[in-house]
Write a protein that holds these residues in place. Sequence first.
Motif, PDB file in Angstrom:
ATOM      1  N   UNK A 212       0.835  -1.209   0.000  1.00 26.51           N
ATOM      2  CA  UNK A 212       0.000   0.000   0.000  1.00 26.51           C
ATOM      3  C   UNK A 212       0.865   1.252   0.000  1.00 26.51           C
ATOM      4  N   UNK A 213       1.922   1.243   0.797  1.00 22.71           N
ATOM      5  CA  UNK A 213       2.815   2.407   0.827  1.00 22.71           C
ATOM      6  C   UNK A 213       3.502   2.593  -0.522  1.00 22.71           C
ATOM      7  N   UNK A 214       3.942   1.500  -1.119  1.00 22.29           N
ATOM      8  CA  UNK A 214       4.603   1.580  -2.423  1.00 22.29           C
ATOM      9  C   UNK A 214       3.668   2.137  -3.487  1.00 22.29           C
ATOM     10  N   UNK A 218       0.111   6.890   2.015  1.00 23.51           N
ATOM     11  CA  UNK A 218       0.985   7.234   3.137  1.00 23.51           C
ATOM     12  C   UNK A 218       0.232   7.493   4.440  1.00 23.51           C
ATOM     13  N   UNK A 219      -1.091   7.630   4.378  1.00 18.90           N
ATOM     14  CA  UNK A 219      -1.863   7.860   5.593  1.00 18.90           C
ATOM     15  C   UNK A 219      -1.895   6.587   6.447  1.00 18.90           C
ATOM     16  N   UNK A 220      -1.803   6.771   7.744  1.00 17.03           N
ATOM     17  CA  UNK A 220      -1.819   5.625   8.648  1.00 17.03           C
ATOM     18  C   UNK A 220      -3.085   4.798   8.472  1.00 17.03           C
ATOM     19  N   UNK A 221      -4.211   5.465   8.309  1.00 17.91           N
ATOM     20  CA  UNK A 221      -5.472   4.740   8.161  1.00 17.91           C
ATOM     21  C   UNK A 221      -5.461   3.839   6.936  1.00 17.91           C
ATOM     22  N   UNK A 222      -4.843   4.297   5.859  1.00 20.39           N
ATOM     23  CA  UNK A 222      -4.797   3.507   4.622  1.00 20.39           C
ATOM     24  C   UNK A 222      -3.860   2.311   4.760  1.00 20.39           C
ATOM     25  N   UNK A 255       2.994   8.614   7.040  1.00 20.45           N
ATOM     26  CA  UNK A 255       4.398   8.249   6.874  1.00 20.45           C
ATOM     27  C   UNK A 255       5.059   9.305   6.003  1.00 20.45           C
ATOM     28  N   UNK A 256       5.960  10.052   6.601  1.00 18.08           N
ATOM     29  CA  UNK A 256       6.688  11.070   5.842  1.00 18.08           C
ATOM     30  C   UNK A 256       8.174  10.726   5.742  1.00 18.08           C
ATOM     31  N   UNK A 257       8.610   9.782   6.534  1.00 21.83           N
ATOM     32  CA  UNK A 257       9.995   9.316   6.503  1.00 21.83           C
ATOM     33  C   UNK A 257      10.024   7.833   6.772  1.00 21.83           C
ATOM     34  N   UNK A 258      10.403   7.475   7.992  1.00 23.66           N
ATOM     35  CA  UNK A 258      10.472   6.073   8.392  1.00 23.66           C
ATOM     36  C   UNK A 258       9.453   5.806   9.498  1.00 23.66           C
ATOM     37  N   UNK A 259       8.801   4.662   9.428  1.00 26.93           N
ATOM     38  CA  UNK A 259       7.771   4.311  10.401  1.00 26.93           C
ATOM     39  C   UNK A 259       7.879   2.832  10.759  1.00 26.93           C
TER      40      UNK A 259
END
Length: 281
Positions: A212-214, A218-222, A255-259
């Motif tokens: 999903x991030x790829x 980037x939203x936590x909910x997503x 997520x704007x950097x590392x999570x």
Amino acid sequence: MQIIRSTAQMRAAVRVARDRGASVGLVPTMGAFHAGHLSLMRQARGETNLVVVSLFVNPTQFGPNEDLAAYPRDEQRDAGLAAEAGVDILFAPPVDQIYPDGFATTVHVSGITDVLCGATRPGHFDGVATVVAKLFGIVTPDVAYFGQKDAQQVLVVRRMARDLDMPVRIQACPIVREDDGLAMSSRNAYLDATARTRATALRRALVAAETALAAGHTRATEVIAAARAVLDDAGIEPEYLELRSPDDLAPLDEITGTALLAVAARVGAARLIDNTILEVR
């Protein structure tokens, strides 16, 4: 390989090694060794001169309704595996060597122990921090090796060592997985065949979040929704599934950097944890 059971003998062995100019690596464990433990031992073997593995099922990190009595124990098997991995000393003390009569001290790390596993296992990280502080005082390692699977534990120990000026480097080592992706854990032994198959959903959920991030979500909910869908399909209700800062476990909305995406769930008779590092590139 030496097997040492007393703190005095352990201290003496380290003094002899130090007198020779040796560096000391420590791998703290509760036994029931698997490939994840062995990877820590091999890394210690490659980086330090004296490799010490502690084998101690620590009663203070188990809650009253947890699996202390049932926790897998096979010292003879563990000793053989440690020797094959090149370990110099297996430190296997009885409980009264670590917690003698009248023991009344607890190490508490505030903040980062209140969330994730700390929220559902009250007192667990106090037990972890206390026993690791004891081991650091006895073995005085230059480097201590921990698995990234227990990401919160790594942060707790690292914070404790920093705050208390302990001269030890905390080395987090990569998660070791079975061929089907399940993170190796001593508690995997509790899984029957059906639960073992279902348990692979934890890793698949994390992969879904990575996908999903790829794809730009980037939203936590997503990201969490993508992971949650996989767990739902497997009939697994997570104890937690949360996106947190990998540095201080602060909650993240995006997520704007590392999570750090961390999950815990009970599957069959086992409570399992897993995590992945997500990064916007």
